[in-house]
Design a protein around this motif. Structure first.
Motif, PDB file in Angstrom:
ATOM      1  N   LEU A   1       0.828  -1.207   0.000  1.00  0.00           N
ATOM      2  CA  LEU A   1       0.000   0.000   0.000  1.00  0.00           C
ATOM      3  C   LEU A   1       0.863   1.258   0.000  1.00  0.00           C
ATOM      4  CD1 LEU A   1      -2.919  -0.987   2.409  1.00  0.00           C
ATOM      5  CD2 LEU A   1      -2.726  -1.283  -0.071  1.00  0.00           C
ATOM      6  N   ARG A   2       1.934   1.234   0.760  1.00  0.00           N
ATOM      7  CA  ARG A   2       2.851   2.391   0.765  1.00  0.00           C
ATOM      8  C   ARG A   2       3.513   2.554  -0.605  1.00  0.00           C
ATOM      9  NH1 ARG A   2       5.059   0.540   6.295  1.00  0.00           N
ATOM     10  NH2 ARG A   2       3.742   1.697   7.743  1.00  0.00           N
ATOM     11  N   TYR A   3       3.868   1.429  -1.211  1.00  0.00           N
ATOM     12  CA  TYR A   3       4.466   1.475  -2.547  1.00  0.00           C
ATOM     13  C   TYR A   3       3.501   2.108  -3.546  1.00  0.00           C
ATOM     14  CZ  TYR A   3       6.122   0.036  -7.094  1.00  0.00           C
ATOM     15  OH  TYR A   3       6.521   0.061  -8.411  1.00  0.00           O
ATOM     16  N   TYR A   4       2.241   1.675  -3.539  1.00  0.00           N
ATOM     17  CA  TYR A   4       1.248   2.252  -4.451  1.00  0.00           C
ATOM     18  C   TYR A   4       1.116   3.755  -4.227  1.00  0.00           C
ATOM     19  CZ  TYR A   4      -0.467  -2.341  -6.048  1.00  0.00           C
ATOM     20  OH  TYR A   4      -0.587  -3.584  -6.622  1.00  0.00           O
ATOM     21  N   GLU A   5       1.199   4.181  -2.986  1.00  0.00           N
ATOM     22  CA  GLU A   5       1.135   5.617  -2.707  1.00  0.00           C
ATOM     23  C   GLU A   5       2.368   6.326  -3.264  1.00  0.00           C
ATOM     24  OE1 GLU A   5       0.738   8.809   0.973  1.00  0.00           O
ATOM     25  OE2 GLU A   5       1.076   6.687   1.436  1.00  0.00           O
ATOM     26  N   ARG A   6       3.542   5.771  -3.004  1.00  0.00           N
ATOM     27  CA  ARG A   6       4.786   6.381  -3.515  1.00  0.00           C
ATOM     28  C   ARG A   6       4.760   6.523  -5.029  1.00  0.00           C
ATOM     29  NH1 ARG A   6       7.427   3.054  -0.215  1.00  0.00           N
ATOM     30  NH2 ARG A   6       8.103   1.687  -1.891  1.00  0.00           N
ATOM     31  N   GLU A   7       4.184   5.530  -5.693  1.00  0.00           N
ATOM     32  CA  GLU A   7       4.125   5.536  -7.151  1.00  0.00           C
ATOM     33  C   GLU A   7       3.004   6.421  -7.693  1.00  0.00           C
ATOM     34  OE1 GLU A   7       6.345   4.014  -9.329  1.00  0.00           O
ATOM     35  OE2 GLU A   7       7.472   3.825  -7.455  1.00  0.00           O
ATOM     36  N   GLY A   8       2.200   6.994  -6.806  1.00  0.00           N
ATOM     37  CA  GLY A   8       1.124   7.878  -7.235  1.00  0.00           C
ATOM     38  C   GLY A   8      -0.108   7.152  -7.737  1.00  0.00           C
ATOM     39  N   LEU A   9      -0.242   5.879  -7.397  1.00  0.00           N
ATOM     40  CA  LEU A   9      -1.378   5.085  -7.868  1.00  0.00           C
ATOM     41  C   LEU A   9      -2.603   5.224  -6.970  1.00  0.00           C
ATOM     42  CD1 LEU A   9       0.613   1.887  -8.861  1.00  0.00           C
ATOM     43  CD2 LEU A   9      -0.337   3.615 -10.389  1.00  0.00           C
ATOM     44  N   VAL A  10      -2.374   5.563  -5.718  1.00  0.00           N
ATOM     45  CA  VAL A  10      -3.474   5.770  -4.767  1.00  0.00           C
ATOM     46  C   VAL A  10      -3.063   6.924  -3.852  1.00  0.00           C
ATOM     47  CG1 VAL A  10      -2.668   4.086  -3.043  1.00  0.00           C
ATOM     48  CG2 VAL A  10      -5.100   4.589  -3.221  1.00  0.00           C
ATOM     49  N   HIS A  11      -4.055   7.678  -3.410  1.00  0.00           N
ATOM     50  CA  HIS A  11      -3.783   8.855  -2.590  1.00  0.00           C
ATOM     51  C   HIS A  11      -4.597   8.786  -1.297  1.00  0.00           C
ATOM     52  CE1 HIS A  11      -1.931  10.339  -6.238  1.00  0.00           C
ATOM     53  NE2 HIS A  11      -3.070  10.107  -6.870  1.00  0.00           N
ATOM     54  N   PRO A  12      -4.100   8.050  -0.313  1.00  0.00           N
ATOM     55  CA  PRO A  12      -4.851   7.974   0.950  1.00  0.00           C
ATOM     56  C   PRO A  12      -4.849   9.335   1.649  1.00  0.00           C
ATOM     57  CG  PRO A  12      -2.706   6.950   1.203  1.00  0.00           C
ATOM     58  CD  PRO A  12      -2.845   7.298  -0.249  1.00  0.00           C
ATOM     59  N   ASP A  13      -5.902   9.550   2.409  1.00  0.00           N
ATOM     60  CA  ASP A  13      -5.971  10.759   3.227  1.00  0.00           C
ATOM     61  C   ASP A  13      -5.089  10.538   4.451  1.00  0.00           C
ATOM     62  OD1 ASP A  13      -7.830  12.001   1.520  1.00  0.00           O
ATOM     63  OD2 ASP A  13      -9.481  10.906   2.485  1.00  0.00           O
ATOM     64  N   ARG A  14      -4.975  11.570   5.270  1.00  0.00           N
ATOM     65  CA  ARG A  14      -4.249  11.489   6.538  1.00  0.00           C
ATOM     66  C   ARG A  14      -5.188  11.904   7.663  1.00  0.00           C
ATOM     67  NH1 ARG A  14       1.253   9.631   6.167  1.00  0.00           N
ATOM     68  NH2 ARG A  14       1.671   9.659   3.943  1.00  0.00           N
ATOM     69  N   ASP A  15      -5.078  11.198   8.773  1.00  0.00           N
ATOM     70  CA  ASP A  15      -5.913  11.572   9.920  1.00  0.00           C
ATOM     71  C   ASP A  15      -5.226  12.706  10.691  1.00  0.00           C
ATOM     72  OD1 ASP A  15      -3.935  10.405  11.525  1.00  0.00           O
ATOM     73  OD2 ASP A  15      -5.155   8.660  12.056  1.00  0.00           O
ATOM     74  N   ALA A  16      -5.828  13.095  11.802  1.00  0.00           N
ATOM     75  CA  ALA A  16      -5.304  14.217  12.589  1.00  0.00           C
ATOM     76  C   ALA A  16      -3.882  13.972  13.082  1.00  0.00           C
ATOM     77  CB  ALA A  16      -6.226  14.491  13.773  1.00  0.00           C
ATOM     78  N   LYS A  17      -3.505  12.723  13.248  1.00  0.00           N
ATOM     79  CA  LYS A  17      -2.156  12.388  13.715  1.00  0.00           C
ATOM     80  C   LYS A  17      -1.179  12.171  12.559  1.00  0.00           C
ATOM     81  CE  LYS A  17      -3.802  10.273  17.961  1.00  0.00           C
ATOM     82  NZ  LYS A  17      -3.892   9.042  18.761  1.00  0.00           N
TER      83      LYS A  17
END
Length: 163
Positions: A58-74
């Motif tokens: 999942l982190r790899y997909y984010e790094r590659e720009g394939l998915v853009h998860p949101d971030r919580d308050a922390k």
């Protein structure tokens, strides 16, 4: 139906032959108009477990720009219904043999909006042809495997016990 429940149903059925209900679940997951906005997002660990993949993937997909998860308050990654559905698509395309570079090009087209629908359709048609060729090759490999199993079975001494 909620995205999380749909993903769970799909992942439970991955091992078997896809029947009409499995296909219906998959189609609902791919239909952006059915995304619910009220579902709470999942943590990266929850999303990885649900999708039967690793946090690293999942982190790899984010790094590659394939998915853009949101971030919580922390500052922790959280995966919305939209992100989960994108991950289902990515995982199915990877299983089908789509290369990472082709996935990146496809997602880039998606993110450019409706003006690229024709190009996206063409890429999916090309992928479909590749998948069908793969299925044909695997069907032949299965036939060879079945033949060898049958021939080995015939060559074994009979294990039947008299009644």
């Amino acid at each position: 139906m909620a995205t999380e429940a749909l993903v769970r149903q799909l992942m439970e059925r991955v091992e078997g032959n896809p029947d009409a209900s499995t296909v219906a679940v998959l189609r609902e997951l791919m239909n952006d108009s059915t995304i619910e906005s009220s579902s709470p997002p999942l943590s990266i660990a929850q999303a990885a477990k649900l999708l039967n993949t690793s946090v690293y993937t999942l982190r790899y997909y984010e790094r590659e720009g394939l998915v853009h998860p949101d971030r919580d308050a922390k500052g922790y990654r959280v995966y919305s219904a939209f992100a989960l559905r994108r991950l289902v698509f990515l995982s199915r395309m990877r299983v089908s043999g789509m290369t990472r570079s082709d996935l990146k090009r496809y997602i880039s087209l998606v993110e450019q909006g409706d003006a690229t629908i024709g190009q996206r359709r063409q890429r999916m048609l090309e992928q479909r042809r590749r998948i069908q060729a793969q299925i044909n090759e695997l069907s032949l490999a299965l036939e060879v495997t079945d033949y060898k199993i049958e021939s080995y079975h015939a060559a074994l001494p009979s294990t039947a016990t008299p009644a």
